[in-house]
Motif scaffolding. Structure first.
Motif, mmCIF file in Angstrom:
data_model
loop_
_atom_site.group_PDB
_atom_site.id
_atom_site.type_symbol
_atom_site.label_atom_id
_atom_site.label_comp_id
_atom_site.label_asym_id
_atom_site.label_seq_id
_atom_site.Cartn_x
_atom_site.Cartn_y
_atom_site.Cartn_z
ATOM 1 N N ILE A 1 0.837 -1.197 0.000
ATOM 2 C CA ILE A 1 0.000 0.000 0.000
ATOM 3 C C ILE A 1 0.871 1.246 0.000
ATOM 4 O O ILE A 1 0.592 2.224 -0.703
ATOM 5 N N LEU B 1 0.780 6.525 -6.830
ATOM 6 C CA LEU B 1 -0.395 7.349 -7.107
ATOM 7 C C LEU B 1 -0.046 8.824 -6.989
ATOM 8 O O LEU B 1 -0.498 9.654 -7.768
ATOM 9 N N ALA C 1 -0.318 11.570 -9.770
ATOM 10 C CA ALA C 1 -1.080 12.795 -9.597
ATOM 11 C C ALA C 1 -0.226 14.012 -9.940
ATOM 12 O O ALA C 1 -0.695 14.958 -10.580
ATOM 13 N N VAL D 1 -9.433 7.439 -13.816
ATOM 14 C CA VAL D 1 -8.564 6.400 -13.280
ATOM 15 C C VAL D 1 -9.016 5.014 -13.706
ATOM 16 O O VAL D 1 -8.222 4.156 -14.024
ATOM 17 N N ILE E 1 1.478 8.692 -18.474
ATOM 18 C CA ILE E 1 0.978 8.828 -17.129
ATOM 19 C C ILE E 1 1.990 8.292 -16.142
ATOM 20 O O ILE E 1 1.804 8.319 -14.950
ATOM 21 N N LYS F 1 -1.958 2.110 -16.025
ATOM 22 C CA LYS F 1 -2.967 3.051 -15.552
ATOM 23 C C LYS F 1 -4.150 2.289 -14.955
ATOM 24 O O LYS F 1 -4.620 2.599 -13.871
ATOM 25 N N LEU G 1 -3.159 0.856 -11.647
ATOM 26 C CA LEU G 1 -3.075 1.877 -10.601
ATOM 27 C C LEU G 1 -4.467 2.267 -10.131
ATOM 28 O O LEU G 1 -4.689 2.475 -8.935
ATOM 29 N N GLY G 2 -5.400 2.327 -11.076
ATOM 30 C CA GLY G 2 -6.762 2.664 -10.694
ATOM 31 C C GLY G 2 -7.321 1.638 -9.735
ATOM 32 O O GLY G 2 -7.923 1.974 -8.714
ATOM 33 N N ILE H 1 -5.613 -0.326 -7.822
ATOM 34 C CA ILE H 1 -4.885 -0.266 -6.558
ATOM 35 C C ILE H 1 -5.408 0.880 -5.705
ATOM 36 O O ILE H 1 -5.540 0.762 -4.502
ATOM 37 N N GLU H 2 -5.739 1.978 -6.378
ATOM 38 C CA GLU H 2 -6.244 3.135 -5.643
ATOM 39 C C GLU H 2 -7.465 2.742 -4.817
ATOM 40 O O GLU H 2 -7.599 3.114 -3.655
ATOM 41 N N VAL I 1 -8.149 -0.184 -3.743
ATOM 42 C CA VAL I 1 -7.728 -1.056 -2.645
ATOM 43 C C VAL I 1 -7.162 -0.231 -1.506
ATOM 44 O O VAL I 1 -7.438 -0.484 -0.336
ATOM 45 N N VAL I 2 -6.370 0.778 -1.863
ATOM 46 C CA VAL I 2 -5.768 1.617 -0.829
ATOM 47 C C VAL I 2 -6.857 2.294 -0.019
ATOM 48 O O VAL I 2 -6.799 2.396 1.202
ATOM 49 N N GLY J 1 -8.534 -0.169 2.118
ATOM 50 C CA GLY J 1 -7.610 -0.802 3.064
ATOM 51 C C GLY J 1 -7.948 -0.513 4.502
ATOM 52 O O GLY J 1 -7.853 -1.368 5.363
ATOM 53 N N TYR K 1 -1.905 15.226 5.747
ATOM 54 C CA TYR K 1 -1.624 14.334 4.621
ATOM 55 C C TYR K 1 -2.812 14.263 3.695
ATOM 56 O O TYR K 1 -2.686 14.300 2.488
ATOM 57 N N LEU L 1 -3.188 17.163 1.510
ATOM 58 C CA LEU L 1 -2.219 17.025 0.414
ATOM 59 C C LEU L 1 -2.762 16.081 -0.649
ATOM 60 O O LEU L 1 -2.723 16.370 -1.832
ATOM 61 N N GLU M 1 -3.619 16.464 -4.555
ATOM 62 C CA GLU M 1 -2.781 15.830 -5.575
ATOM 63 C C GLU M 1 -3.473 14.703 -6.339
ATOM 64 O O GLU M 1 -3.270 14.550 -7.530
ATOM 65 N N ILE M 2 -4.286 13.928 -5.643
ATOM 66 C CA ILE M 2 -4.811 12.741 -6.318
ATOM 67 C C ILE M 2 -6.052 13.058 -7.146
ATOM 68 O O ILE M 2 -6.147 12.674 -8.288
ATOM 69 N N ASP M 3 -7.036 13.785 -6.575
ATOM 70 C CA ASP M 3 -8.253 14.022 -7.370
ATOM 71 C C ASP M 3 -8.134 15.308 -8.187
ATOM 72 O O ASP M 3 -7.777 16.330 -7.675
#
Lengths: 319, 326
Positions: free
Chosen positions: A231, A238, A242, A267, A276, B118, B121-122, B124-125, B127-128, B131, B317, B320, B324-326
Motif C-alpha cells: 500500500i 499514485l 497525480a 482512473v 501517465i 494506468k 493503478l486505478g 490499486i487506488e 484497494v488503498v 484498506g 496528509y 495534500l 494531488e490525487i483528485d
C-alpha cells in the motif's frame, strides 16, 4: 562527516600475507586457493579483522556521487570495509558506512554489488536470492546461552543496522535476527561472519540466510508487513501519477474545463492520454522498442541470407 | 555498449542469451543484463535490474499489489512462477517463447504498457482506500483470537515465572545496586520492534548511541533497554518519570501504551521460557496494564494525546492527497 579510517595499513601486506594453503592452485584474482580435496575451502575460521562502524566509517570517493540526504541508486558498499580490512580508507571507490533506507539498489545485486541468484545455495550461505526479500539471518555456533543472550546479540548486531526482532532457540544454540532493511541484513551477514559476540576470540559465528519462519504469528505479521509495504508503494506511485497529471493540466490550460469533467472517471477507464507513468528509471515502451529491434533484426537476417555470397562474417550495416 | 551473443546463461530459465553490457556513467561501474528477453517479457521487467517496466517497482511488491487488486487470475500481467527443476525451467521458457512469437505475428508490436499500468493503478487506488476498512475488521478479529486462547494460570507458576520481571516497580525507586543500568518494559504488542524502542529512548536522550542494547519479546509482551552506563540510565529515568507516581511510568509508542520501570538485578531472556509460559506472561501483562490503568485515567489520556497528534498529521496528509490525487 569525517574521512573513512584506514582499517588496515597497506604496508603490512606483503607476499607472505596470502592465506594459508588450503588447495592446490592459488587464484591471484580472488586471493583464494582452489582445487584439492575441499576445493580450497578451509571451513569456518575466526576472522582476523573486524569492522567497528562508529570508528571506521566516513566519507570516501564514492560519497562524491551521493548527495547527503539524497537517494543512492548505484553506489555500492565496500565489502572489505564490512570485513574490517579495507586498506584504501578515504580513497576507496565504495561507500564506507552502514546502509540506510536511502540506499535503494537494484534487487538483482546485494548492497556490495555482488550478483544474486535465483535460488539460495543448499546451505543458505552466500549472496542470496532475488526472488525473495530476506531480512532475517540465521546465527549458529553461539558458545554460551547464559545470561541475557538477546541483549548480547542486540549489542553486537545492532551496530550494523536497526534490529526489528531477535528470536532464540536455546536448545540448539542458534538465533534468528531480523533487520529493518534487507541491505542491513546483507551488511551484517558479511560483517559478523566468523566473528564472536562482544569480540570474543574463542567464538566463531556461522551466519546464513534464514528460511521462512513457520510460526503462525510470524506468518501473520509477515503478511501484514507485505500489505503495508504494498500500500505504501502504491500510495507513492499514485502521488507521482497525480503530480504528473497536475503538471499536464497546467500545460493544457485551455482544456481545463474538459479536464475537470473527465477526472473522476479517468482512473478506472483507460483514456488515451499518454505519459501517465511515474518517471522512472525505465521508459514505458522500452519493451516495445526491443521488440521493434527484434523485428528489424529478423528482416536484416533475411536480407543477409539472400546476399550470402558477399557475406564476410562481419559487416557494419546490419548491426 | 557491448553485445555478447550467448554470453551467459539466463538466471531464471538457464538458457544462453545475448548479454549487453554498458556503463551508465562514463568511467563508472558496468551494468549488464542478467535474464533473457523471454523471461523479462513474461515478468514485464527490466533485463538488468528486474524492476517492473511500467511501474518501476520490484517484482515482489508488484505481484503483491496485483494480488491485492484481484488481478492475479486472468489479468493483463500474469504472475509467473518459477519452476524448481532446470529442465522444467527450460521447457517453460520455450513455451513462453513460442507464445510470444505467435502473439507478435498476430498483432505486431504492441505498446499498451502505459494503459495497462494506468488500469492497474486505478484498481490499486480503490484497494488503498478500502484498506482502512479491512484493517479495522482485522483488528476486531484479532481481539477475538486473544480471548479465545485463555490458558489457565496457577498462582505458584506465576510467582515462579515473574521472579525477575518487576511488574510493580517504578522509575522513582532508584536501585541501590550500582550495576543496574537497565529498564524493564511491558505492554508491548506484536508490532513493536526493537529499533522503535531504541529510537524512542535515543530521541529522548538526544543520542542513539547511549543505548547499549534493546530486546523485546512480543509473545511475552515485555522487554529490556540497557544503557551504556548508570548515569545515562538515571538521566533517562529523571526525564521520563512523573512526580508522585508510584507505578511504572507510562509512555505511548505508535498507539501502544507501554510501561517502564527499573529492572531487577538479573535480566531474563525470552528464551528462558517456553512458548506456553510466554503466553501466560503476556496475559499477565495485559491484566497488569488494566490494573495499573484503573488507578487513573492517564492511559486513555496519553493514548488520546498520541492519536490526536497522529490525526493532525493525517489531516495534513489528507489535504495534500485531495489536492494531488483528485
Amino acid at each position: 562527516m569525517k574521512p573513512a579510517r584506514l582499517q588496515l595499513d597497506p604496508s603490512t601486506i606483503n607476499d607472505s600475507s596470502k592465506p594459508e594453503q588450503t588447495g592446490q592452485i592459488f587464484n591471484v584474482w580472488y586471493s583464494k586457493w582452489t582445487g584439492g580435496e575441499t576445493n580450497g575451502r578451509a571451513g569456518l575460521v575466526h576472522a582476523k579483522t573486524r569492522c567497528h562502524v562508529t570508528k571506521d566509517s566516513g566519507y570516501t570517493k564514492a560519497d562524491r556521487h551521493v548527495k547527503p540526504g539524497g537517494l543512492n541508486r548505484d553506489k555500492y558498499f565496500c565489502v572489505y570495509f564490512a570485513r574490517g580490512c579495507c586498506c584504501n580508507g578515504k580513497r576507496c571507490e565504495y561507500l564506507h558506512r552502514i546502509p540506510t533506507e536511502m540506499d535503494q539498489l537494484p534487487p538483482t545485486v546485494d548492497c556490495f554489488g555482488r550478483e544474486k541468484y535465483m535460488d539460495y545455495r543448499e546451505d543458505m550461505s552466500g549472496v542470496g536470492s532475488f526472488n525473495k526479500v530476506n531480512r532475517t539471518l540465521y546465527i549458529g555456533r553461539i558458545n554460551s546461552m547464559d545470561g541475557n543472550i538477546e541483549l548480547k546479540l542486540g549489542k553486537s548486531f545492532g551496530e550494523f543496522g536497526d534490529i526489528e526482532r531477535i528470536r532464540i532457540v536455546k536448545s540448539k544454540k542458534i538465533a534468528f535476527i531480523t533487520y529493518r532493511l534487507e541491505n542491513q541484513a546483507q551488511f551484517a551477514k558479511e560483517a559478523m561472519y566468523g566473528q564472536g559476540l562482544g569480540e570474543d576470540e574463542n567464538e566463531t559465528l556461522n551466519i546464513r540466510w534464514a528460511n521462512e519462519d513457520p510460526d503462525p504469528n510470524a506468518r501473520k505479521r509477515k503478511r501484514e508487513e507485505e500489505d503495508r509495504a504494498g500500500i505504501e508503494s502504491a500510495k507513492r506511485l499514485l502521488k507521482e501519477l497525480a503530480a504528473e497529471r497536475a503538471s499536464e493540466v497546467s500545460e493544457e490550460v485551455s482544456e481545463v474545463e474538459d479536464e475537470h469533467e473527465d477526472e473522476p472517471t479517468e482512473v478506472s477507464t483507460a483514456t488515451p492520454r499518454p505519459a501517465i507513468m511515474p518517471k522512472p528509471i525505465i521508459s514505458t515502451d522500452s519493451l516495445g522498442l526491443l521488440l521493434k529491434l527484434k523485428e528489424k533484426r529478423k528482416v536484416l537476417r533475411e536480407e543477409r541470407e539472400k546476399s550470402k555470397g558477399l557475406e564476410l562474417g562481419y559487416s557494419s550495416e546490419d548491426e | 555498449m557491448t553485445r555478447d551473443r550467448d554470453g551467459a546463461q539466463c538466471k531464471i530459465c538457464t538458457r544462453p542469451f545475448t548479454v549487453f553490457k554498458w556503463a551508465p556513467r562514463k568511467g563508472g561501474a558496468f551494468k549488464r543484463t542478467v535474464i533473457c528477453l523471454t523471461c523479462a517479457r513474461a515478468k514485464n521487467c527490466c533485463q538488468s535490474c528486474m524492476l517492473d517496466l511500467s511501474l518501476g517497482i520490484d517484482l515482489n511488491t508488484r505481484d503483491h499489489l496485483l494480488k491485492m487488486a484481484g488481478e492475479s487470475e486472468g489479468g493483463n500481467i500474469e504472475i509467473v512462477h518459477n519452476a524448481k527443476n532446470e529442465v522444467a525451467r527450460i521447457y517453460n521458457a520455450e513455451q513462453l517463447d513460442r507464445k510470444f512469437n505467435r502473439e507478435d505475428d498476430e498483432r505486431g508490436v504492441k505498446t499498451d504498457s502505459g494503459d495497462r499500468a494506468k488500469l492497474l493503478l486505478g484498481k490499486i487506488e480503490k484497494v488503498v482506500e478500502g484498506g482502512k476498512k479491512r484493517k479495522r475488521r482485522d483488528e476486531t478479529r484479532n481481539r477475538h483470537d486473544e480471548t479465545r486462547k485463555n490458558v489457565n494460570i496457577t498462582k505458584g507458576d506465576l510467582l515462579k515465572l515473574c521472579k525477575n520481571l518487576p511488574f510493580n516497580g517504578s522509575l522513582n525507586h532508584i536501585p541501590k545496586n550500582e550495576q543496574i543500568k537497565t529498564f524493564f518494559l511491558f505492554g508491548v504488542n506484536d508490532e513493536t520492534t526493537d529499533y522503535s524502542i531504541k529510537e524512542y529512548f535515543g530521541d529522548l536522550l538526544g543520542d542513539r548511541k547511549v543505548i547499549e542494547s534493546v530486546f523485546v519479546n512480543t509473545r511475552g509482551k515485555f522487554g529490556f533497554v540497557e544503557f551504556i552506563n548508570r548515569e545515562i540510565a538515571e538521566m533517562a529515568a529523571k526525564k521520563m518519570k512523573k512526580d508522585g507516581d508510584d507505578k511504572a511510568t507510562l509512555f505511548v509508542l505508535n498507539r501502544v501504551p507501554i510501561r517502564v520501570c527499573w529492572a531487577g538485578k538479573t535480566v531474563t531472556s525470552g528464551s528462558d521460557y517456553s512458548n506456553i509460559e510466554l503466553d501466560k506472561i503476556g496475559q499477565l501483562v495485559r491484566k497488569q496494564m488494566i490494573k495499573l490503568a484503573k488507578g487513573g485515567e492517564d492511559v486513555k489520556k496519553e493514548v488520546k494525546k498520541e492519536v490526536r497528534k497522529e490525526k493532525r498529521r493525517k489531516v495534513e496528509y489528507k489535504a495534500l492527497g485531495d489536492y494531488e490525487i483528485d
